[in-house]
Design a protein around this motif. Structure first.
Motif, mmCIF file in Angstrom:
data_model
loop_
_atom_site.group_PDB
_atom_site.id
_atom_site.type_symbol
_atom_site.label_atom_id
_atom_site.label_comp_id
_atom_site.label_asym_id
_atom_site.label_seq_id
_atom_site.Cartn_x
_atom_site.Cartn_y
_atom_site.Cartn_z
ATOM 1 N N GLY A 182 41.537 48.757 40.516
ATOM 2 C CA GLY A 182 42.710 47.987 40.125
ATOM 3 C C GLY A 182 42.996 47.946 38.641
ATOM 4 N N GLY A 183 42.101 48.507 37.813
ATOM 5 C CA GLY A 183 42.281 48.452 36.368
ATOM 6 C C GLY A 183 41.476 47.328 35.745
ATOM 7 N N PRO B 116 36.045 52.981 47.253
ATOM 8 C CA PRO B 116 37.243 52.919 48.106
ATOM 9 C C PRO B 116 37.520 51.474 48.526
ATOM 10 C CG PRO B 116 35.849 54.753 48.758
ATOM 11 C CD PRO B 116 35.083 53.991 47.723
ATOM 12 N N ILE B 117 38.798 51.113 48.550
ATOM 13 C CA ILE B 117 39.169 49.714 48.753
ATOM 14 C C ILE B 117 38.657 49.170 50.082
ATOM 15 C CG2 ILE B 117 41.132 48.142 49.006
ATOM 16 C CD1 ILE B 117 42.611 49.872 46.968
ATOM 17 N N ALA B 118 38.673 50.006 51.139
ATOM 18 C CA ALA B 118 38.209 49.528 52.446
ATOM 19 C C ALA B 118 36.740 49.110 52.381
ATOM 20 C CB ALA B 118 38.413 50.617 53.495
ATOM 21 N N LEU B 119 35.904 49.920 51.761
ATOM 22 C CA LEU B 119 34.482 49.595 51.642
ATOM 23 C C LEU B 119 34.277 48.408 50.718
ATOM 24 C CD1 LEU B 119 31.511 50.138 52.152
ATOM 25 C CD2 LEU B 119 31.582 51.925 50.387
ATOM 26 N N ALA C 202 40.620 37.365 50.047
ATOM 27 C CA ALA C 202 41.301 38.324 50.928
ATOM 28 C C ALA C 202 42.705 38.617 50.419
ATOM 29 C CB ALA C 202 41.356 37.766 52.356
ATOM 30 N N GLU C 203 43.372 37.616 49.854
ATOM 31 C CA GLU C 203 44.698 37.832 49.279
ATOM 32 C C GLU C 203 44.618 38.789 48.091
ATOM 33 O OE1 GLU C 203 48.645 35.219 48.155
ATOM 34 O OE2 GLU C 203 46.674 34.326 47.738
ATOM 35 N N PHE D 289 44.968 46.547 47.654
ATOM 36 C CA PHE D 289 45.303 47.618 48.599
ATOM 37 C C PHE D 289 46.757 48.055 48.454
ATOM 38 C CE2 PHE D 289 46.850 48.962 52.784
ATOM 39 C CZ PHE D 289 45.979 50.032 53.030
ATOM 40 N N ARG D 290 47.654 47.085 48.239
ATOM 41 C CA ARG D 290 49.090 47.379 48.134
ATOM 42 C C ARG D 290 49.516 47.745 46.723
ATOM 43 N NH1 ARG D 290 51.740 42.171 50.910
ATOM 44 N NH2 ARG D 290 53.568 43.056 49.842
ATOM 45 N N GLY D 291 48.612 47.632 45.762
ATOM 46 C CA GLY D 291 48.988 47.860 44.381
ATOM 47 C C GLY D 291 49.922 46.794 43.843
ATOM 48 N N ASP D 292 49.790 45.579 44.370
ATOM 49 C CA ASP D 292 50.676 44.458 44.027
ATOM 50 C C ASP D 292 49.924 43.516 43.087
ATOM 51 O OD1 ASP D 292 52.234 42.161 43.908
ATOM 52 O OD2 ASP D 292 52.857 42.293 46.004
ATOM 53 N N ASP D 293 50.218 43.614 41.794
ATOM 54 C CA ASP D 293 49.507 42.798 40.813
ATOM 55 C C ASP D 293 49.814 41.317 40.981
ATOM 56 O OD1 ASP D 293 47.808 42.856 38.270
ATOM 57 O OD2 ASP D 293 49.559 41.691 37.621
ATOM 58 N N SER D 294 51.045 40.984 41.353
ATOM 59 C CA SER D 294 51.409 39.573 41.537
ATOM 60 C C SER D 294 50.603 38.935 42.655
ATOM 61 C CB SER D 294 52.908 39.445 41.836
ATOM 62 O OG SER D 294 53.680 39.838 40.722
#
Length: 396
Positions: A53-54, A113-116, A159-160, A166-171
């Motif tokens: 995520g950076g 990987p995000i899933a793991l 989880a949020e 996962f969605r690349g949604d920084d907000s």
């Protein structure tokens, strides 16, 4: 049976006898390295290396769900043994839980990987909530059920964050982190309201402890929980005068509690003034956020860092310094030099809250240096206690 259990307990390596040992040590070491690593990244030092995520996402998430939750896990899984009279997690099971926490930290830092990463991250949170819930339910200790509720809500907030990653949604990530932050603030208010008056009474040898104002404690818990829910829903990220009133009320409630707890004797006892000062930073954070929501401050970041660095970090350092002494069979007397850790930590909070808006880079480095030196002092003086048997020969 008691003899057999005692022999079994004493046969476990000291580091794995109670949860405070590995989690206090690992959490403090992680945090003293993570903050300067983040400041160096912010200054442009790591061009070819990006965690999941950076760097900003890593910093936001890991200081809360990595550092703070390690200390929360160590504290709760140790305290629940006293609360319930039942043995808490130890030995191989405790080692596996600590390794799960560590795997999630390494996964974030090195970009699994995000899933793991999600399995590791939420696995730790759910296991912690499950262990607490099972021990409390076994003795039907309903008084502490709200702690399990907060842990489950923390898992939902995490989880949020993972969904946002996962969605690349920084907000969405920011919403989850802020929700989790205020849930920790709710936990701080709940636990702090119980232990700070008790520690103050015992530490000063007073005959009576200040009795809680039950409706105030409930109101602070509900109000802070409401702030967390509003952040999770994305409804508290922009100025709103109604939220300003809510923050003002929460800050006023905590200030009232501090005034009731205050005793002039705490000024000579670092193990006490550090606790009170940490809760005062929570008041500063609430008032600052109220002013931001009223449109009187330009940014919310300094007030949020009054909460994260001054209050959350300060309370963590004060608590782990005291809890480690008590649970290793030592008198409640600070090792040499550790009072300077409390001073450094609060100087770092002042730098992060008040200097960074004026001198960003210099203020950040000063804050990071104070933070890391304070935690290094703790690790230096307390690591031998955490890794060796109790001095009184008892298990734990």
């Amino acid at each position: 049976m008691e003899i057999i259990d005692r022999r079994k307990a004493l046969g476990i390596p000291p580091l794995w006898r109670l949860a405070f040992r590995p989690f206090f040590l690992a959490g403090s070491l992680f945090a003293l390295l993570a903050v300067p690593l983040w400041v160096a990244a912010w200054a442009g030092a790591w061009h070819g290396w990006q965690p999941a995520g950076g760097w900003l996402a890593w910093h936001r998430h890991e200081m809360l769900f990595g550092f703070a939750m390690a200390i929360v896990a160590g504290f709760l899984l140790t305290a629940v043994q006293t609360w319930t009279g039942r043995p808490s997690i130890s030995g191989q099971r405790l080692m596996l839980l600590a390794l799960l926490w560590l795997a999630a930290r390494l996964g974030w830092l090195f970009g699994l990987p995000i899933a793991l990463l999600t399995v590791l991250e939420l696995g730790f949170m759910l296991t912690l909530a499950g262990l607490m819930g099972r021990m409390l339910r076994a003795v039907r200790q309903k008084r502490n059920y709200p702690i399990v509720a907060v842990l489950l809500l923390m898992t939902a907030a995490d989880a949020e964050v993972m969904a946002g990653l996962f969605r690349g949604d920084d907000s969405l990530q920011r919403q989850g982190v802020l929700a989790g932050l205020w849930l920790v603030a709710a936990l701080m208010g709940l636990i702090g309201g119980r232990v700070i008056p008790f520690f103050t009474q015992r530490g000063l040898g007073r005959q009576e402890m200040v009795k809680p104002v039950v409706w105030l404690d409930i109101a602070l818990l509900v109000g802070t929980g409401l702030v967390a829910v509003l952040h999770a829903a994305g409804l508290a990220l922009s100025p709103n005068p109604l939220l300003g009133l809510l923050f003002l009320a929460i800050g006023g409630g905590h200030l009232w509690r501090l005034l009731r707890w205050y005793d002039a004797g705490i000024r000579g006892v670092p193990l006490l003034w550090s606790l009170h000062l940490a809760m005062l930073w929570l008041v500063v954070a609430c008032v600052g956020l109220a002013l931001w929501h009223f449109g009187l401050l330009a940014a919310s970041s300094p007030s949020l860092h009054a909460l994260t660095v001054g209050s959350m970090g300060g309370l963590i350092l004060a608590m782990i310094a005291r809890v480690t002494l008590g649970h290793t069979g030592r008198p409640l007397e600070l090792p040499a030099g550790v009072r300077w850790a409390f001073v450094l930590f609060n100087l770092g909070a002042v730098a992060r809250v008040f200097l960074v808006p004026v001198w960003p880079l210099a203020g950040l480095w000063l804050a990071a240096t104070c933070w890391s030196l304070a935690l290094a002092l703790y690790a230096w003086r307390y690591a031998p206690m955490l890794t060796r048997a109790r001095v009184d020969g008892h298990p734990g």
